[in-house]
Scaffold this motif. Structure first.
Motif, PDB file in Angstrom:
ATOM      1  N   GLY A 195     -29.331   3.336   0.424  1.00  0.00           N
ATOM      2  CA  GLY A 195     -28.370   4.346   0.829  1.00  0.00           C
ATOM      3  C   GLY A 195     -28.808   5.708   0.321  1.00  0.00           C
ATOM      4  N   ILE A 196     -29.067   6.630   1.239  1.00  0.00           N
ATOM      5  CA  ILE A 196     -29.398   8.007   0.878  1.00  0.00           C
ATOM      6  C   ILE A 196     -28.091   8.770   0.707  1.00  0.00           C
ATOM      7  CG2 ILE A 196     -30.567  10.126   1.584  1.00  0.00           C
ATOM      8  CD1 ILE A 196     -32.376   8.379   3.360  1.00  0.00           C
ATOM      9  N   VAL A 197     -27.924   9.392  -0.439  1.00  0.00           N
ATOM     10  CA  VAL A 197     -26.696  10.134  -0.739  1.00  0.00           C
ATOM     11  C   VAL A 197     -27.050  11.593  -0.987  1.00  0.00           C
ATOM     12  CG1 VAL A 197     -24.728  10.333  -2.309  1.00  0.00           C
ATOM     13  CG2 VAL A 197     -25.655   8.069  -1.758  1.00  0.00           C
ATOM     14  N   THR A 198     -26.349  12.480  -0.284  1.00  0.00           N
ATOM     15  CA  THR A 198     -26.531  13.912  -0.506  1.00  0.00           C
ATOM     16  C   THR A 198     -25.318  14.651   0.029  1.00  0.00           C
ATOM     17  OG1 THR A 198     -28.099  15.749  -0.290  1.00  0.00           O
ATOM     18  CG2 THR A 198     -27.712  14.415   1.677  1.00  0.00           C
ATOM     19  N   THR A 199     -25.300  15.961  -0.172  1.00  0.00           N
ATOM     20  CA  THR A 199     -24.229  16.816   0.332  1.00  0.00           C
ATOM     21  C   THR A 199     -24.830  17.830   1.285  1.00  0.00           C
ATOM     22  OG1 THR A 199     -23.024  16.600  -1.749  1.00  0.00           O
ATOM     23  CG2 THR A 199     -22.385  18.410  -0.325  1.00  0.00           C
ATOM     24  N   ASN A 228     -16.642  23.915   4.410  1.00  0.00           N
ATOM     25  CA  ASN A 228     -17.525  23.407   5.464  1.00  0.00           C
ATOM     26  C   ASN A 228     -18.664  22.600   4.847  1.00  0.00           C
ATOM     27  OD1 ASN A 228     -15.853  24.842   7.119  1.00  0.00           O
ATOM     28  ND2 ASN A 228     -17.445  26.063   8.088  1.00  0.00           N
ATOM     29  N   ARG A 229     -18.287  21.545   4.141  1.00  0.00           N
ATOM     30  CA  ARG A 229     -19.256  20.691   3.471  1.00  0.00           C
ATOM     31  C   ARG A 229     -18.863  19.238   3.682  1.00  0.00           C
ATOM     32  NH1 ARG A 229     -18.419  20.846  -1.562  1.00  0.00           N
ATOM     33  NH2 ARG A 229     -20.494  20.409  -2.392  1.00  0.00           N
ATOM     34  N   SER A 230     -19.853  18.364   3.672  1.00  0.00           N
ATOM     35  CA  SER A 230     -19.607  16.929   3.829  1.00  0.00           C
ATOM     36  C   SER A 230     -20.542  16.142   2.921  1.00  0.00           C
ATOM     37  CB  SER A 230     -19.823  16.479   5.280  1.00  0.00           C
ATOM     38  OG  SER A 230     -18.848  17.024   6.142  1.00  0.00           O
ATOM     39  N   SER A 231     -20.052  14.991   2.501  1.00  0.00           N
ATOM     40  CA  SER A 231     -20.872  14.050   1.733  1.00  0.00           C
ATOM     41  C   SER A 231     -21.473  13.051   2.707  1.00  0.00           C
ATOM     42  CB  SER A 231     -20.005  13.330   0.697  1.00  0.00           C
ATOM     43  OG  SER A 231     -20.761  12.382  -0.022  1.00  0.00           O
ATOM     44  N   LEU A 232     -22.716  12.711   2.474  1.00  0.00           N
ATOM     45  CA  LEU A 232     -23.441  11.836   3.384  1.00  0.00           C
ATOM     46  C   LEU A 232     -23.800  10.531   2.688  1.00  0.00           C
ATOM     47  CD1 LEU A 232     -24.196  12.950   6.195  1.00  0.00           C
ATOM     48  CD2 LEU A 232     -26.550  13.105   5.400  1.00  0.00           C
ATOM     49  N   VAL A 233     -23.525   9.413   3.339  1.00  0.00           N
ATOM     50  CA  VAL A 233     -24.030   8.114   2.894  1.00  0.00           C
ATOM     51  C   VAL A 233     -24.810   7.551   4.073  1.00  0.00           C
ATOM     52  CG1 VAL A 233     -23.491   5.855   1.949  1.00  0.00           C
ATOM     53  CG2 VAL A 233     -22.015   7.801   1.400  1.00  0.00           C
ATOM     54  N   TRP A 234     -26.124   7.609   3.971  1.00  0.00           N
ATOM     55  CA  TRP A 234     -27.038   7.374   5.084  1.00  0.00           C
ATOM     56  C   TRP A 234     -27.868   6.134   4.773  1.00  0.00           C
ATOM     57  CZ3 TRP A 234     -31.046  11.824   6.272  1.00  0.00           C
ATOM     58  CH2 TRP A 234     -31.988  11.391   7.211  1.00  0.00           C
ATOM     59  N   TYR A 276     -30.466   4.788  -3.158  1.00  0.00           N
ATOM     60  CA  TYR A 276     -30.075   3.662  -3.988  1.00  0.00           C
ATOM     61  C   TYR A 276     -30.271   2.363  -3.211  1.00  0.00           C
ATOM     62  CZ  TYR A 276     -27.700   7.340  -6.619  1.00  0.00           C
ATOM     63  OH  TYR A 276     -27.415   8.482  -7.329  1.00  0.00           O
ATOM     64  N   PRO A 277     -30.963   1.375  -3.800  1.00  0.00           N
ATOM     65  CA  PRO A 277     -31.139   0.093  -3.105  1.00  0.00           C
ATOM     66  C   PRO A 277     -29.801  -0.597  -2.874  1.00  0.00           C
ATOM     67  CG  PRO A 277     -31.850  -0.078  -5.403  1.00  0.00           C
ATOM     68  CD  PRO A 277     -31.568   1.368  -5.147  1.00  0.00           C
ATOM     69  N   LEU A 278     -29.659  -1.214  -1.721  1.00  0.00           N
ATOM     70  CA  LEU A 278     -28.399  -1.873  -1.357  1.00  0.00           C
ATOM     71  C   LEU A 278     -28.574  -3.387  -1.345  1.00  0.00           C
ATOM     72  CD1 LEU A 278     -27.285   0.431   1.597  1.00  0.00           C
ATOM     73  CD2 LEU A 278     -26.667   0.611  -0.822  1.00  0.00           C
ATOM     74  N   GLY A 279     -27.593  -4.065  -1.871  1.00  0.00           N
ATOM     75  CA  GLY A 279     -27.607  -5.525  -1.867  1.00  0.00           C
ATOM     76  C   GLY A 279     -26.215  -6.037  -2.141  1.00  0.00           C
ATOM     77  N   LEU A 280     -26.073  -7.334  -2.158  1.00  0.00           N
ATOM     78  CA  LEU A 280     -24.816  -7.982  -2.508  1.00  0.00           C
ATOM     79  C   LEU A 280     -25.019  -8.699  -3.838  1.00  0.00           C
ATOM     80  CD1 LEU A 280     -21.897  -8.829  -1.604  1.00  0.00           C
ATOM     81  CD2 LEU A 280     -22.951 -10.929  -0.751  1.00  0.00           C
ATOM     82  N   ALA A 298     -19.127  -6.690 -12.089  1.00  0.00           N
ATOM     83  CA  ALA A 298     -18.575  -7.926 -11.503  1.00  0.00           C
ATOM     84  C   ALA A 298     -18.923  -8.072 -10.039  1.00  0.00           C
ATOM     85  CB  ALA A 298     -17.051  -7.949 -11.667  1.00  0.00           C
ATOM     86  N   HIS A 299     -19.134  -6.952  -9.352  1.00  0.00           N
ATOM     87  CA  HIS A 299     -19.364  -7.017  -7.908  1.00  0.00           C
ATOM     88  C   HIS A 299     -20.071  -5.761  -7.409  1.00  0.00           C
ATOM     89  CE1 HIS A 299     -15.799  -4.452  -8.084  1.00  0.00           C
ATOM     90  NE2 HIS A 299     -15.169  -5.440  -8.675  1.00  0.00           N
ATOM     91  N   GLY A 300     -21.164  -5.956  -6.702  1.00  0.00           N
ATOM     92  CA  GLY A 300     -21.834  -4.867  -6.014  1.00  0.00           C
ATOM     93  C   GLY A 300     -21.882  -5.218  -4.540  1.00  0.00           C
ATOM     94  N   ILE A 301     -21.261  -4.393  -3.689  1.00  0.00           N
ATOM     95  CA  ILE A 301     -21.188  -4.703  -2.262  1.00  0.00           C
ATOM     96  C   ILE A 301     -21.792  -3.564  -1.451  1.00  0.00           C
ATOM     97  CG2 ILE A 301     -19.124  -6.126  -2.601  1.00  0.00           C
ATOM     98  CD1 ILE A 301     -17.487  -3.820  -1.355  1.00  0.00           C
ATOM     99  N   HIS A 302     -21.990  -3.814  -0.159  1.00  0.00           N
ATOM    100  CA  HIS A 302     -22.535  -2.799   0.743  1.00  0.00           C
ATOM    101  C   HIS A 302     -21.502  -1.693   0.947  1.00  0.00           C
ATOM    102  CE1 HIS A 302     -24.487  -0.964   4.219  1.00  0.00           C
ATOM    103  NE2 HIS A 302     -25.551  -1.692   3.963  1.00  0.00           N
ATOM    104  N   PRO A 303     -21.926  -0.419   1.020  1.00  0.00           N
ATOM    105  CA  PRO A 303     -20.973   0.684   1.180  1.00  0.00           C
ATOM    106  C   PRO A 303     -20.426   0.841   2.589  1.00  0.00           C
ATOM    107  CG  PRO A 303     -23.206   1.547   1.129  1.00  0.00           C
ATOM    108  CD  PRO A 303     -23.314   0.070   0.833  1.00  0.00           C
ATOM    109  N   ILE A 304     -20.694  -0.093   3.488  1.00  0.00           N
ATOM    110  CA  ILE A 304     -20.307   0.035   4.893  1.00  0.00           C
ATOM    111  C   ILE A 304     -18.802   0.253   5.063  1.00  0.00           C
ATOM    112  CG2 ILE A 304     -20.050  -2.465   5.276  1.00  0.00           C
ATOM    113  CD1 ILE A 304     -21.372  -1.984   8.050  1.00  0.00           C
ATOM    114  N   ALA A 305     -17.985  -0.301   4.163  1.00  0.00           N
ATOM    115  CA  ALA A 305     -16.529  -0.137   4.270  1.00  0.00           C
ATOM    116  C   ALA A 305     -15.985   0.852   3.248  1.00  0.00           C
ATOM    117  CB  ALA A 305     -15.836  -1.485   4.106  1.00  0.00           C
ATOM    118  N   GLY A 306     -16.859   1.421   2.413  1.00  0.00           N
ATOM    119  CA  GLY A 306     -16.432   2.417   1.438  1.00  0.00           C
ATOM    120  C   GLY A 306     -15.462   1.891   0.399  1.00  0.00           C
ATOM    121  N   GLN A 307     -15.578   0.608   0.033  1.00  0.00           N
ATOM    122  CA  GLN A 307     -14.586  -0.005  -0.844  1.00  0.00           C
ATOM    123  C   GLN A 307     -15.101  -0.352  -2.238  1.00  0.00           C
ATOM    124  OE1 GLN A 307     -11.141  -0.500  -0.214  1.00  0.00           O
ATOM    125  NE2 GLN A 307     -11.792   0.985   1.319  1.00  0.00           N
ATOM    126  N   GLY A 308     -16.361  -0.055  -2.541  1.00  0.00           N
ATOM    127  CA  GLY A 308     -16.917  -0.452  -3.836  1.00  0.00           C
ATOM    128  C   GLY A 308     -16.161   0.124  -5.020  1.00  0.00           C
TER     129      GLY A 308
END
Length: 412
Positions: A195-199, A228-234, A276-280, A298-308
């Protein structure tokens, strides 16, 4: 060789990890029982918390908890409510990305289902509030090893100091050292994604709208920030993500524009870019005698649902309630039967969310036309079913399942 210096003071709780989860747990415990002796150990200096350039999506339930803890009202004006969310599914080369699913942004009337909050605002506020209530901090420092005794744990720090505590809590991240030292195994696999994270800055206002574009390499999420700014999870394949992060600004912004589009005008990267490397990774056990896991340990999940992060806040609310209730009943807060209540409360919900995010990632991170047609039909069907959309909003807001008191905005 010098012997470790052992503290004579007995702490009720020592939390290894001073991130969102560790700090909010310390604050919740001290607010619930001011007489509880609590310490936090973290490898980074606490005076650098305001330098974190990232932002996080705080669900409505978590913001209720932070309101109850006396934090939210102090920082809410620094955040950006998510007023709307759209979901698209397309190939990277497609000129048009049809919207298959839309959500309005309210959990209840006037309450956004999530708010984007800069980490550099939230973290110092949590630290200051926890410290003001008497939480002791050992930072910069970190846990080296620990040993269980019948009535306490000896936690040795990297500087040789040994802390005694009735309950040791690991909030030290997805690569938790303490989890491994406790002998707790995990279910885990690598998605071969990062996951590439930037602003970014953009020319036109986002009007509080979040976007999630499902592309063949993985989801591309645009999350609104103040101004006029956004956070990116790519999400990209790991090899491509590493290449993009190392590339020059021109190449990175060119690739960014291909995915982002032109609907918000000219784009400009406005912060560091990290991958950041992604895994379950799910712990098979959340507790042992005098030991508990919370958050990413306790838990590392994929950010696809934004619930981590919000899963971590649920852990905080549940564990704080279990500990404070046990204290009021005169029970040993480190006893396994007490900690088992927390495990029963949180483990199934966590495994369920891990499975859901895993299936969603596998379903959407591909370029198979037949599968795309099926999932787009499904998204369109959900968009036409208000009751099902309401359930999705409830889940995203953090109100699904048995909700601890703090997440309902009630004191413990």
């Amino acid at each position: 060789m010098a012997r470790p210096k052992k503290s004579d003071e007995m702490y009720d709780v020592v939390i290894a990890g001073g991130g969102y989860v560790g700090l909010s747990l310390a604050l919740a415990l001290k607010q619930g029982d001011p007489g509880l002796k609590c310490a936090v150990v973290d490898p980074k200096p606490m005076n650098t918390l305001d330098r974190d350039p990232r932002a996080s999506a705080i669900a409505a339930a978590a913001s209720r908890m932070l309101t109850q803890l006396g934090i939210w009202d102090k920082i809410s004006d620094k955040g950006q409510p998510i007023n709307e969310m759209i979901v698209t599914d397309s190939k990277l080369r497609d000129a048009v990305r049809p919207v298959f699913l839309t959500f309005d942004g309210e959990a209840t009337d006037g309450e956004p289902f999530a708010t984007m909050m800069p980490n550099g605002v939230m973290m110092p506020a949590l630290y200051k509030a926890a410290k003001a209530l008497g939480t002791v901090f050992f930072a910069p420092n970190s846990a080296a090893t620990f040993r269980n005794n019948p009535d306490h744990v000896d936690l040795e720090l990297n500087d040789g100091k040994v802390l005694k505590t009735r309950l040791l809590i690991a909030a030290d991240g997805v690569r938790s050292k303490l989890r491994d030292l406790a002998g707790i195994r995990t279910v885990n696999w690598d998605y071969k994604q990062s996951g590439i994270v930037t602003t970014i800055k953009h020319e036109r206002p986002h009007n509080g709208r979040a976007e999630e574009h499902f592309l063949p390499a993985g989801p591309f999420a645009i999350l609104p920030l103040p101004g006029n700014r956004s956070s990116l999870v790519w999400t990209e394949r790991t090899s491509d993500a590493d290449r993009l992060v190392r590339s020059d600004d021109f190449t990175f912004e060119l690739e960014l524009e291909r995915r982002f589009g032109h609907h918000l005008g000219t784009l400009e990267v406005d912060g560091p870019r990290q991958a950041y490397p992604l895994g379950l990774k799910l712990a098979r056990e959340f507790v042992k005698s005098r030991f508990a896991l919370i958050g990413d340990s306790a838990h590392g999940i994929h950010p696809i649902a934004g619930q981590g992060l919000n899963l971590g806040f649920k852990d905080v609310a549940a564990l704080a309630e279990v500990i404070i209730d046990a204290r009021r009943l005169g029970q040993d807060i480190g006893a396994f039967d007490v900690l088992e209540r927390y495990q029963r409360w949180r483990r199934f919900d966590t495994f369920q969310m891990g499975v859901v995010t895993d299936v969603l990632n596998r379903l959407f991170s591909n370029d198979i036309d037949l599968l795309r047609a099926a999932r787009d039909f499904g998204l369109g069907l959900v968009d036409r079913m208000p009751s099902l959309k309401s359930q999705f909003i409830k889940e995203a807001s953090g109100f699904a399942g048995p909700v601890p008191k703090l997440l309902s905005g009630d004191p413990i």
